[in-house]
Design a protein around this motif. Structure first.
Motif, PDB file in Angstrom:
ATOM      1  N   HIS A   1       0.818  -1.213   0.000  1.00  7.89           N
ATOM      2  CA  HIS A   1       0.000   0.000   0.000  1.00  7.89           C
ATOM      3  C   HIS A   1       0.854   1.267   0.000  1.00  7.89           C
ATOM      4  O   HIS A   1       0.344   2.347  -0.245  1.00  7.89           O
ATOM      5  CB  HIS A   1      -0.971  -0.009   1.184  1.00  7.89           C
ATOM      6  CG  HIS A   1      -2.190  -0.838   0.920  1.00  7.89           C
ATOM      7  ND1 HIS A   1      -3.071  -0.559  -0.094  1.00  7.89           N
ATOM      8  CD2 HIS A   1      -2.654  -1.965   1.504  1.00  7.89           C
ATOM      9  CE1 HIS A   1      -4.035  -1.454  -0.120  1.00  7.89           C
ATOM     10  NE2 HIS A   1      -3.801  -2.338   0.845  1.00  7.89           N
TER      11      HIS A   1
ATOM     12  N   HIS B   1      -7.103  -4.231  -7.871  1.00  4.05           N
ATOM     13  CA  HIS B   1      -8.046  -4.269  -8.996  1.00  4.05           C
ATOM     14  C   HIS B   1      -8.198  -5.647  -9.610  1.00  4.05           C
ATOM     15  O   HIS B   1      -9.119  -5.882 -10.386  1.00  4.05           O
ATOM     16  CB  HIS B   1      -7.633  -3.247 -10.061  1.00  4.05           C
ATOM     17  CG  HIS B   1      -8.153  -1.886  -9.741  1.00  4.05           C
ATOM     18  ND1 HIS B   1      -7.377  -0.935  -9.116  1.00  4.05           N
ATOM     19  CD2 HIS B   1      -9.382  -1.334  -9.900  1.00  4.05           C
ATOM     20  CE1 HIS B   1      -8.102   0.157  -8.931  1.00  4.05           C
ATOM     21  NE2 HIS B   1      -9.319  -0.065  -9.390  1.00  4.05           N
TER      22      HIS B   1
ATOM     23  N   PRO C   1       2.805   2.003  -5.739  1.00  6.20           N
ATOM     24  CA  PRO C   1       1.730   2.034  -6.740  1.00  6.20           C
ATOM     25  C   PRO C   1       1.240   0.641  -7.113  1.00  6.20           C
ATOM     26  O   PRO C   1       0.201   0.488  -7.766  1.00  6.20           O
ATOM     27  CB  PRO C   1       2.383   2.705  -7.956  1.00  6.20           C
ATOM     28  CG  PRO C   1       3.709   3.198  -7.517  1.00  6.20           C
ATOM     29  CD  PRO C   1       4.076   2.503  -6.264  1.00  6.20           C
TER      30      PRO C   1
ATOM     31  N   ASP D   1      -2.496  -0.773  -6.172  1.00  5.71           N
ATOM     32  CA  ASP D   1      -3.682  -0.562  -7.007  1.00  5.71           C
ATOM     33  C   ASP D   1      -3.850  -1.681  -8.025  1.00  5.71           C
ATOM     34  O   ASP D   1      -4.958  -2.156  -8.294  1.00  5.71           O
ATOM     35  CB  ASP D   1      -3.577   0.780  -7.743  1.00  5.71           C
ATOM     36  CG  ASP D   1      -3.835   1.938  -6.788  1.00  5.71           C
ATOM     37  OD1 ASP D   1      -4.388   1.665  -5.701  1.00  5.71           O
ATOM     38  OD2 ASP D   1      -3.471   3.070  -7.123  1.00  5.71           O
TER      39      ASP D   1
END
Lengths: 883, 557
Positions: B334, B344, B337, B340
């Motif tokens: 976290h 997802h 990058p 993410d």
């Protein structure tokens, strides 16, 4: 040749073929296969072969009555599928299901080419291949039912071909029908025929149900003997292929929902094999020796009659009746038998005891019954002549009085006499309530139970239609009851002695130190339906404890759901009804009563409909419960509910109020059901209030007979109750209907709610509870998979809960308010009933008016509305009314 | 050149001043830079409990976190490792949260440029530049962990690969190494971009531990940290005596977080499954497996186990922290990058609307339909409620169609993946290593399809299309039965609704679970089968990514 004659000719040819050519048995192995075909509750029709089971059709119910074809490949059954009763056929695997025609109760011919069935009270025979039908019932004859085939040679040596055995539609008479017979139809016997009679494979014997048991009739001699004598009720006999045995259905009572299938050999009917549980009656069997799950040996196989030196002795497996010059003595057999013998008590109108018995002779010595006739004399004058019968199969004697006007009863040492009253409370009479040496009458009742002093046995004294009143006598020292007798004019009396195990016990009453409630300590000797009766100075309390409720209680003391201001004086627990778990060698009072009264008598005299029946609402609401789980219960947990029963509110709560015609229709129906149920409560309150007005008027009319101020007091209390204006407060039906209209208004208005909008709603102050629910729901797999919302539109209509819950709460509040009023009315009426019974015992002159008052009280109590509750342990009938 | 050096020195001094000033400030006291490159050839950056050191004589950058040491060694296009550091410059920055250093390594005559961004949490961002192909992350690694995210974590133990000196691992954005001694975990993460990962053994071959994680960076950043705490991970040898008993194991967690372990779960296929150590013991139902006691939990800080025939005590349980804490893999991710990208991946697919788009008129679950059939039909109200029940029947059939269409999607996925594999096989038929791998994967696709097909068998039908047709017929039959009053046909109505339940949400869970188990096994094989086949790694990654997508439509257990 007319068309009818042609039809008859074709039938004759078909029937000739039946008897010329034996039934094709198929392979030897297949023929030996044991096949049991029956309908099982919530399953449909299953075919058992050994340990394998095939679902044939889904249809369920006693009326389905599946019948296996002689070649064992097809199944006939009755169904109302499509809305009208019809005869259906399918193969034994459930394929090729087809409706044949209108009608029901179909049975195969021996060759499987024709069937016979009932249609509109007429018996019709049909050739399956062609569909040709002919009427079997004679012109102008009674409406007939339960047909099955029988060779006409079995009916008359002069006949040949196929005939039928059947009953009239009311089940009162048994008929043998020969098609086209010239003689008018005459009944073979009268009785209670409640299932299809069946002829044995050799055509010589007929098996049929009469009342609670199955009997065999020798078709040549028309001699009848009792085959089954299990406790409870037996029905639906089916012969084995070799004619050596019979399968039948049995249950503890005629109102049972499920039955056991049993098998006996005709030569050894006391050895009973349990074949299957949880079946509907009206099954079929093709085999000779079905697999047995349990074997039980019954009492009731032996009966002997001896006459020596002026003494006649009749003995069955329970009792010995010895009639001699000194009187009639009844002793019980077995290790639990009471020590003291009982004597038949005959007195004249002035209550003088018979001192001599004369003219003693055996009048019947058959396989099933022994009977002795004797005259009873007091002071040299004959009081009465009576015939005393003892059946092989039950522990009782029946006394049929030929003439005389005295009293008949028995003498024994008894602790208590009990008048069962399942609508109000049992009347328990002990020696302290009667003066020493005195005799007093009891309230009107079809039976009285005497609790023998050694705590083991119980005596049931009852009779037939003419007996409704009994008297009880106290001993001279006033320490115990000594006699139970009938009133004059009695012609047929039954005295049964039940002595297997501890049939009754005094209950040790204990007060709960904190809650001021009472409980009754006892030791359960065997599984049965038990009655608990507790008597106090001001009030009484009785209830039934069945096996399920006792199991839920987990043993120990029985709670007493009644407030006693002063300590209760006496408590007793006694065996009353039967359960499937009751041991086969134990007979309870209801077993005797079903035998004595027959099934109709059992149902009417015990007022089974009044005690266990109920109404839902005046509008015929199918639901009997409004809610079982409260307003906040969620349908997601329905599958965890063990009872399987739900109220109308639970069903309403499970419907998504999306905008469809079906949903609107369903909700409208369910809402009306709910309102109807509530309206029923108000109606019921109205009935009670009318009763109170009538009672006040009754008391006013009888005040002149009132020596003790009893009627005046009752009338005043009834008026007080009426004037208390209990019904003026609380919710009204109009308010409930308004709440329901709000629910209906929601339908379709919120099924486009988006998840985003709902989340916004949840974030508003005061909606934290909704936010928590949404969070919880988001964790569900169903939510993750889009079952609860899809493309951001909520599928799960959360918002409905608010309006629905408001309606639900309003309904439940209404019920609680009305229930309080109804409970008060019922309690008061029951207390009035109880105090009237006590008054009758104390003041015999009070009996006629008191009995009338009790009758009218029972009439209002029995007309029960389901939601008023107060079942006192009775099991409500499955559909509210007797079938 | 000289001017550049001077300017750089000036900047460095300025920065040092700034950093030292910052060091005096309590609020920004986490980072301290000691630049003695000119004097001793050393630069160190230090924070709370960690340090990053550069030394001219040492070819590695040392990251030390609570005595756990990881050395980062760049290597060039030819795989030649750096043999020294030529320069180390501190870049100008205005952030108190990190320090950026530019280091130039020598590898023979080559120069390998690498930029290091050191954050105050002790994490590194390594950015390769000139001629730097990748880095070796050296440390004694007892177990390599390829986090599965939606799939199962795959554990690499040196003893499982006795004949390999290098074990190739699919590059799926992150990798962790459980350091020998149980007190540290090195975690690496990188964005998408064709990286290659392998675990390299020490020179003496088979003996554990692994010596390094070798990462070919493909020009992209690498994020790296060392999570250190006493007994941060644990290895528990499972014994037969653990069967059906609550066993308190001799390990306490060093800090609260979500810890995971791998245990065998019996089912259609028995593979190691990831289990989170829960807060308390409980029982859980899973399709294919049934009711089962959850095998691992904490009582306070102590870990407990309850194993059974369904989760048998075989092999070892390796416990490590993954989420819900700073010193966890996700805690580190976290800060990068990469988080993410990983988050997802996990996006569950919603059920589509049914073919008739029937309104959801009843509560779709065993509870609601049970309630419906146990009241409406049991009371014989079907004729009165015909209008509603007709809609209800349509909805039941529609819902079956929704679920069965998802099953069609499962088969479509298998088929499409197999076709892809076949096409790749044709392309790479001459490469024996890849060919063998792809053939294995095709067999795995067949096995998955066969296993799923067996689960499709219900009520005599074997395909989703047949189930849809069956439910349609059942719905029509239910509508026919609505004409019959009373309760005679209650069993049939009950059976029809029950059947629709089984064919819809029941089948969604059971067939979905079967699909999940089989594809997870497939994904595990896809990774492990290329351990010695670096040429197959790209296919392994593609297959695993497809499986991950497909699993978004299956139950999450």
């Amino acid at each position: 040749m007319t068309k009818n004659r042609l039809l008859c000719a074709s039938f004759s040819l078909a029937l000739l073929l039946v008897y010329v050519y034996p039934v094709s048995a198929g392979s030897e192995q297949a023929a030996k296969e044991e096949l049991l075909l029956y309908s099982r509750p919530n399953s449909g029709v299953v075919l058992q072969s050994g340990f394998s089971e095939t679902q044939v059709v889904y249809n369920q119910g006693p009326h389905v009555a599946p019948r296996l074809s002689p070649d064992r490949n097809r199944v006939l059954f009755t169904s109302i599928e499509g809305g009208k009763p019809g005869v259906w056929i399918t193969n034994r695997h459930g394929g090729d299901k087809e409706r044949i025609c209108d009608g029901f109760q179909a049975a195969w011919s021996p060759d499987g080419t024709t069937i016979v069935f009932q249609r509109d009270g007429r018996l019709v025979e049909r050739i399956l291949a062609s569909g040709e039908e002919r009427l079997v019932s004679p012109e102008g004859g009674p409406a007939l039912a339960y047909p099955s085939h029988i060779a006409t040679s079995s009916i008359s040596a002069n006949e040949s071909g196929s005939g039928f055995v059947c009953a009239d539609e009311a089940g009162r008479r048994l008929y043998l029908v020969v098609p086209n017979a010239r003689n008018p139809l005459e009944p073979v016997l009268e009785g209670e025929i409640r299932s299809a009679p069946r002829c044995s494979p050799d055509g010589k014997t007929l098996a049929f149900q009469d009342g609670a048991h199955i009997y065999l009739m020798d078709l040549a001699t028309r001699d009848v003997r009792q085959l089954t004598f299990d406790p409870g009720v037996q029905t639906s006999p089916v012969w084995s292929k070799d004619g050596q045995g019979i399968c039948y259905a049995r249950a503890p009572s005629p109102t049972a929902e499920t039955w056991e299938i049993c098998h006996v050999e005709v030569a050894r009917p006391h050895i009973v094999n349990l074949i299957e549980r949880r079946a509907h009656p009206g099954f079929d069997w093709s085999g000779s020796s079905p697999k047995s799950a349990r074997v039980a040996e019954l009492h009731g196989a032996r009966l002997t009659v001896r006459q020596t030196l002026g003494t006649v002795t009749i003995e069955n497996d329970w009792l010995i009746l010895r009639v001699s010059r000194d009187g009639a003595l009844l002793t019980t057999k077995g290790k639990d038998a009471p020590d003291t013998p009982m004597t038949l008590r005959v007195t004249d109108k002035r209550n003088r005891l018979a001192d001599e018995t004369v003219d003693i002779s055996v009048v019947e010595d058959s396989e099933d019954t022994g009977a002795v006739r004797a005259s009873f004399v007091a002071n040299g004058g004959r009081i009465m002549t009576a015939t005393i019968r003892m059946p092989r199969t039950r522990p009782f004697v029946e006394i049929a009085v030929e003439d005389g006007t005295g009293y008949v009863g028995f003498t024994a040492d008894m602790e208590l006499a009990i008048v069962p009253d399942r609508l109000s409370n049992d009347l328990v009479v002990g020696s302290k309530q009667i003066a020493a040496g005195a005799t007093t009458v009891l309230p009107e009742t079809p039976l009285v139970l005497g609790c023998l002093s050694d705590f083991n046995g119980m005596v049931v004294i009852t009779g037939f239609s003419d007996i409704t009143s009994f008297a009880v006598t106290n001993s001279n020292d006033g320490n115990q009851l000594t006699a139970l007798t009938t009133t004059p004019g009695t012609t047929r009396l039954v005295i049964a002695v039940l002595a297997a195990g501890s049939m009754w016990q005094p209950a040790e009453l204990e007060k709960h130190p904190e809650h001021a409630t009472w409980s009754a300590q006892w030791e359960k000797p065997f599984h049965a339906e038990w009655r608990m009766a507790v008597r106090g100075a001001e009030t009484a309390y009785s209830r039934t404890w069945n096996v399920r409720d006792l199991g839920a209680l987990g043993g120990g003391a029985l709670p007493i759901d009644e407030t006693f201001v002063r300590a209760p004086e006496r408590g007793v627990v006694y065996a009353w009804g039967r359960d499937v778990l009751t041991p086969a060698d134990v007979l309870v009072p209801t077993d005797v009563l079903a035998d004595v009264w027959g099934i109709d008598g059992y149902l009417t005299k015990l007022d089974i409909e009044g005690v266990r029946g109920y109404r839902t609402s005046s509008g015929g609401t199918p639901f009997r419960n409004l809610s079982l789980h409260g307003a906040t219960w969620h349908p997601a947990f329905a599958h965890e509910e063990p009872t399987g029963e739900f109220g109308v509110l639970e069903v309403m709560g499970s419907v998504f109020p999306v905008d469809t015609d079906g949903v609107r229709s369903l909700l409208r129906h369910l809402g009306n059901d709910a309102v109807g149920l509530l309206q029923g409560l108000d109606n019921r309150i109205g009935e009670y209030e009318q009763f109170l007005r009538d009672l006040a008027a009754f008391c006013e009319a009888h005040k002149n007979e009132d020596q003790n101020g009893f009627f005046a007091a009752v009338g005043a209390q009834a008026n007080d109750l009426l004037q208390s204006d209990r019904n003026s407060q609380g919710a009204t039906i109009a308010q409930v209907e308004k709440a329901f209209q709000r629910v209906l208004a929601v339908v379709g208005t919120r099924d486009r709610l988006t998840l985003a909008a709902f989340e916004r709603f949840c974030r508003l102050p005061g909606n934290e509870e909704w936010a928590a629910i949404l969070d919880e729901f988001k964790g569900y797999l169903a939510a993750k998979e889009g079952r609860l919302w899809h493309n951001d539109t909520i599928r799960f209509e959360l918002w409905y809960d608010d309006d629905f819950e408001a309606f639900s709460r309003r309904c439940l509040t209404f019920v609680a308010e009305r229930h309080r009023i109804l409970s008060e009315y019922r309690t008061w009426i029951k207390r009035t009933c109880d105090s009237t019974a006590q008054a009758i015992v104390a003041h015999p002159e009070f009996k006629a008016t008191g009995d009338e008052l009790r009758q009218t009280s029972h009439a209002v109590l029995r007309n029960r509305y389901y939601l008023e509750g107060d079942w006192c342990g009775e099991t409500p009938l499955p559909t509210g009314a007797l079938q | 050149m000289r001017a550049d050096v001077r300017r750089t020195d000036a900047c460095r001094s300025l920065l040092m001043l700034l950093v030292l000033c910052c060091a005096c400030d309590v609020a920004h006291a986490q980072i301290t830079v000691r630049d003695q490159w000119q004097q001793t050839g050393k630069v160190s950056v230090e924070g709370a409990g960690w340090s990053v050191s550069f030394a001219r004589d040492d070819a590695a950058v040392a990251l030390v976190s609570d005595n756990q040491v990881v050395r980062i060694v760049p290597f060039d296009d030819q795989g030649a490792e750096a043999d020294g550091i030529v320069s180390c410059e501190i870049a100008q920055t205005n952030s108190p949260d990190h320090v950026e250093l530019h280091a130039v390594f020598s590898a023979g005559v080559k120069r390998l440029a690498v930029s290091f961004l050191v954050a105050r949490e002790g994490t590194l961002r390594i950015r390769p530049a000139q001629a730097t192909r990748g880095v070796l992350v050296r440390s004694p690694i007892a177990v390599g962990v390829l986090p599965g995210i939606q799939l199962e974590d795959i554990l690499y133990r040196p003893q499982d690969y006795p004949k390999l000196s290098e074990v190739h691992v699919p590059a799926e954005n992150c990798f962790a190494g459980l350091l020998a001694g149980n007190d540290g975990i090195v975690v690496c993460a990188w964005p998408d971009g064709g990286q290659r990962i392998s675990l390299v053994k020490e020179e003496d071959g088979a003996k554990p531990p692994f010596g390094a994680i070798k990462i070919e960076l493909a020009g992209a950043d690498l994020h790296l940290t060392v999570l250190a705490a006493p007994a941060i991970w644990h290895i528990e040898k499972l014994q037969a005596g653990y069967l059906e008993r609550d066993i308190g194991i001799e390990w306490k967690r060093p800090f609260p977080a979500t810890y995971k372990t791998q245990l065998l779960l019996r089912g259609e296929t028995t593979i190691p499954r990831t289990f989170v150590l829960q807060k308390k013991p409980f029982s859980q139902y899973r399709p294919e497996v049934g009711d089962c006691a959850w095998p691992v939990w904490f009582d306070g800080d102590r870990a407990f186990m309850r194993l059974s025939k369904k989760i048998p005590p075989r092999g070892e349980a390796i416990i490590y922290p993954m989420e819900d804490g700073e010193k966890t893999l996700m805690g580190f991710l976290h800060q990068t990058p990469v988080a993410d990208i990983i988050v997802h991946r996990n996006k569950r697919a919603e059920l589509p609307h049914g073919p008739r788009d029937a309104a959801n008129v009843g509560f779709v679950a065993c509870g609601g339909t049970g309630l419906m059939r146990r009241t409406i039909f049991a009371l014989g109200l079907q004729h009165r409620e015909k209008e509603f029940l007709t809609e209800y029947a349509d909805f039941l059939a529609d819902y079956v169609a929704i679920v069965q269409k998802r099953h069609i999607g499962y088969f479509r996925f298998i088929d499409e993946t197999r076709k892809k594999l076949a096409a790749w096989l044709e392309e790479r038929a001459r490469d024996p290593e890849v060919r063998e791998y792809l053939q294995q994967m095709i067999e795995q696709a067949d096995r998955t399809e066969e296993g799923l097909r067996r689960k499709m068998e219900l009520y005599g039908d074997t395909t989703p299309h047949e189930h849809i047709a069956h439910a349609d017929r059942a719905a029509e039959r239910l509508k026919e039965l609505l004409d019959t009053p009373g309760t005679e046909l209650f069993p049939e109505c009950d059976e029809i609704i029950d059947m629709c339940n089984r064919l819809s949400w029941g089948h969604a869970e059971s067939a979905g679970m079967r699909f999940s188990m089989l594809t997870r096994e497939w994904a595990e094989k896809a990774a492990s089968a290329c351990a010695d086949k670096p040429g197959a790694l790209e296919y392994a990654e593609t297959v695993r990514a497809s499986i991950r997508d497909a699993l978004n439509a299956a139950p999450p257990w």
